[in-house]
Design a protein around this motif. Structure first.
Motif, PDB file in Angstrom:
ATOM      1  N   LEU A 119       0.858  -1.188   0.000  1.00 49.10           N
ATOM      2  CA  LEU A 119       0.000   0.000   0.000  1.00 49.10           C
ATOM      3  C   LEU A 119       0.884   1.223   0.000  1.00 49.10           C
ATOM      4  N   ASN A 120       0.505   2.230  -0.779  1.00 51.05           N
ATOM      5  CA  ASN A 120       1.190   3.516  -0.707  1.00 51.05           C
ATOM      6  C   ASN A 120       0.885   4.145   0.653  1.00 51.05           C
ATOM      7  N   VAL A 121       1.906   4.739   1.278  1.00 42.84           N
ATOM      8  CA  VAL A 121       1.703   5.310   2.622  1.00 42.84           C
ATOM      9  C   VAL A 121       0.915   6.617   2.588  1.00 42.84           C
ATOM     10  N   VAL A 122       0.696   7.183   1.411  1.00 43.51           N
ATOM     11  CA  VAL A 122       0.058   8.501   1.315  1.00 43.51           C
ATOM     12  C   VAL A 122      -1.460   8.375   1.466  1.00 43.51           C
ATOM     13  N   CYS A 123      -2.009   9.225   2.329  1.00 43.49           N
ATOM     14  CA  CYS A 123      -3.453   9.221   2.550  1.00 43.49           C
ATOM     15  C   CYS A 123      -4.184   9.778   1.328  1.00 43.49           C
ATOM     16  N   PRO A 124      -5.198   9.082   0.848  1.00 43.75           N
ATOM     17  CA  PRO A 124      -5.917   9.564  -0.342  1.00 43.75           C
ATOM     18  C   PRO A 124      -6.766  10.814  -0.084  1.00 43.75           C
ATOM     19  N   HIS A 125      -6.878  11.214   1.192  1.00 40.10           N
ATOM     20  CA  HIS A 125      -7.693  12.402   1.455  1.00 40.10           C
ATOM     21  C   HIS A 125      -6.956  13.667   1.008  1.00 40.10           C
ATOM     22  N   ALA A 126      -5.798  13.932   1.640  1.00 35.71           N
ATOM     23  CA  ALA A 126      -5.101  15.173   1.305  1.00 35.71           C
ATOM     24  C   ALA A 126      -3.590  14.993   1.265  1.00 35.71           C
ATOM     25  N   GLY A 127      -3.122  13.746   1.312  1.00 36.55           N
ATOM     26  CA  GLY A 127      -1.699  13.520   1.058  1.00 36.55           C
ATOM     27  C   GLY A 127      -0.802  13.401   2.272  1.00 36.55           C
ATOM     28  N   CYS A 128      -1.361  13.345   3.501  1.00 38.65           N
ATOM     29  CA  CYS A 128      -0.506  13.103   4.667  1.00 38.65           C
ATOM     30  C   CYS A 128      -0.033  11.643   4.667  1.00 38.65           C
ATOM     31  N   PHE A 129       0.960  11.350   5.505  1.00 35.60           N
ATOM     32  CA  PHE A 129       1.435   9.967   5.620  1.00 35.60           C
ATOM     33  C   PHE A 129       0.626   9.242   6.691  1.00 35.60           C
ATOM     34  N   VAL A 130       0.086   8.117   6.296  1.00 34.06           N
ATOM     35  CA  VAL A 130      -0.743   7.310   7.197  1.00 34.06           C
ATOM     36  C   VAL A 130       0.170   6.502   8.127  1.00 34.06           C
ATOM     37  N   ASN A 131      -0.260   6.347   9.385  1.00 34.64           N
ATOM     38  CA  ASN A 131       0.498   5.559  10.372  1.00 34.64           C
ATOM     39  C   ASN A 131      -0.222   4.257  10.687  1.00 34.64           C
ATOM     40  N   VAL A 132       0.539   3.309  11.199  1.00 33.79           N
ATOM     41  CA  VAL A 132      -0.074   2.108  11.773  1.00 33.79           C
ATOM     42  C   VAL A 132      -0.430   2.444  13.221  1.00 33.79           C
ATOM     43  N   ASN A 183       2.297   7.105  -7.376  1.00 36.33           N
ATOM     44  CA  ASN A 183       1.498   8.007  -6.542  1.00 36.33           C
ATOM     45  C   ASN A 183       0.201   8.320  -7.265  1.00 36.33           C
ATOM     46  N   PHE A 184      -0.819   8.623  -6.478  1.00 36.48           N
ATOM     47  CA  PHE A 184      -2.141   8.914  -7.040  1.00 36.48           C
ATOM     48  C   PHE A 184      -2.635  10.252  -6.496  1.00 36.48           C
ATOM     49  N   LEU A 185      -3.485  10.885  -7.273  1.00 37.10           N
ATOM     50  CA  LEU A 185      -3.994  12.189  -6.865  1.00 37.10           C
ATOM     51  C   LEU A 185      -4.870  12.050  -5.621  1.00 37.10           C
ATOM     52  N   PRO A 186      -4.661  12.904  -4.614  1.00 41.60           N
ATOM     53  CA  PRO A 186      -5.535  12.876  -3.434  1.00 41.60           C
ATOM     54  C   PRO A 186      -6.873  13.561  -3.749  1.00 41.60           C
ATOM     55  N   LYS A 191      -8.740   6.075  -8.227  1.00 43.00           N
ATOM     56  CA  LYS A 191      -7.277   6.212  -8.294  1.00 43.00           C
ATOM     57  C   LYS A 191      -6.890   6.841  -9.633  1.00 43.00           C
ATOM     58  N   GLU A 192      -6.282   7.997  -9.576  1.00 39.88           N
ATOM     59  CA  GLU A 192      -5.793   8.639 -10.802  1.00 39.88           C
ATOM     60  C   GLU A 192      -4.297   8.883 -10.644  1.00 39.88           C
ATOM     61  N   PRO A 193      -3.487   8.200 -11.454  1.00 39.55           N
ATOM     62  CA  PRO A 193      -2.030   8.317 -11.302  1.00 39.55           C
ATOM     63  C   PRO A 193      -1.551   9.746 -11.446  1.00 39.55           C
ATOM     64  N   VAL A 194      -0.562  10.084 -10.609  1.00 43.71           N
ATOM     65  CA  VAL A 194       0.153  11.349 -10.794  1.00 43.71           C
ATOM     66  C   VAL A 194       1.146  11.133 -11.927  1.00 43.71           C
ATOM     67  N   VAL A 195       1.109  11.974 -12.921  1.00 43.68           N
ATOM     68  CA  VAL A 195       2.031  11.807 -14.048  1.00 43.68           C
ATOM     69  C   VAL A 195       3.070  12.923 -14.045  1.00 43.68           C
TER      70      VAL A 195
END
Ligand code: FES
Length: 195
Positions: A119-132, A183-186, A191-195
């Motif tokens: 899983l990408n660590v980036v939160c799909p909401h606004a791009g913060c890093f998600v923690n366990v 990476n994907f757009l938040p 899921k839309e890839p960042v290009v």
């Protein structure tokens, strides 16, 4: 009395329409000039074309799967079903340059037996890093409290994230875990890839 022509030291001047030397060949001279220009042009064009081909050659290369990168040794990923974070570095190649081993992001790998999920660590909401979470039962985002289960699915209706965490393709190659990193757009439901 007849007047005989007299020899004289005076320089002789040609009358109009006459000349004393061999007649010039203006047509042959013109053709020779054209041939010389053509030959010179060809001699110049050959290296010019070679230079253009060399400059454009990178654009003609087939695209490699540049996003597929080794992330960890399989033996180094704990077989405990809990996500563990790994840095992702990769070579960035544009048409003419290779930028080696740049850090581009991070992934969570979760191994169960020989199966590994990423899983990408980036939160799909606004791009913060998600923690366990501390109890290792779920992911939580520190920014706006989105919550995801260990597979990355949103598990709290109050989560502002518009989609699940972004899963990534995994390949086990020999003793290594390879991930197709993206990476994907938040802020988007899909899921839309960042290009
Ligand atoms: S950035 Fe993660 S919840 Fe907002």
């Amino acid at each position: 009395m007849d007047q005989k022509p007299q020899a004289t030291d005076e320089p002789q001047v040609a009358e109009e329409g006459f000349s004393y030397g061999p007649a010039p060949a203006p047509r042959r001279g013109f053709l020779a000039g054209v041939a010389a220009i053509a030959a010179g042009g060809l001699a110049f064009l050959a290296p010019l074309w070679s230079g253009i081909r060399a400059a454009l050659e990178p654009l003609e290369r087939p695209e490699l799967d540049a996003n597929l990168v080794p992330v960890a040794k399989l033996a180094a990923v704990p077989d405990d079903g809990v996500p563990h974070k790994y840095r992702v570095v990769m070579d960035r190649v544009d048409a003419w340059n290779t930028h080696r081993q740049l850090p581009v992001g991070a992934v969570y790998l979760r191994r169960t037996g020989d199966s590994v999920e990423a899983l990408n660590v980036v939160c799909p909401h606004a791009g913060c890093f998600v923690n366990v979470a501390a109890d290792r039962s779920r992911f939580v985002c520190p920014c706006h409290k989105s919550s995801f289960d260990l597979s990355g699915a949103v598990n709290d209706p109050a989560s502002p994230s518009p989609r699940d965490m972004d899963s990534l393709d995994v390949e086990i190659r020999g003793d290594e875990v390879w991930v197709r990193f993206q990476n994907f757009l938040p802020g988007r439901a899909e899921k839309e890839p960042v290009v």
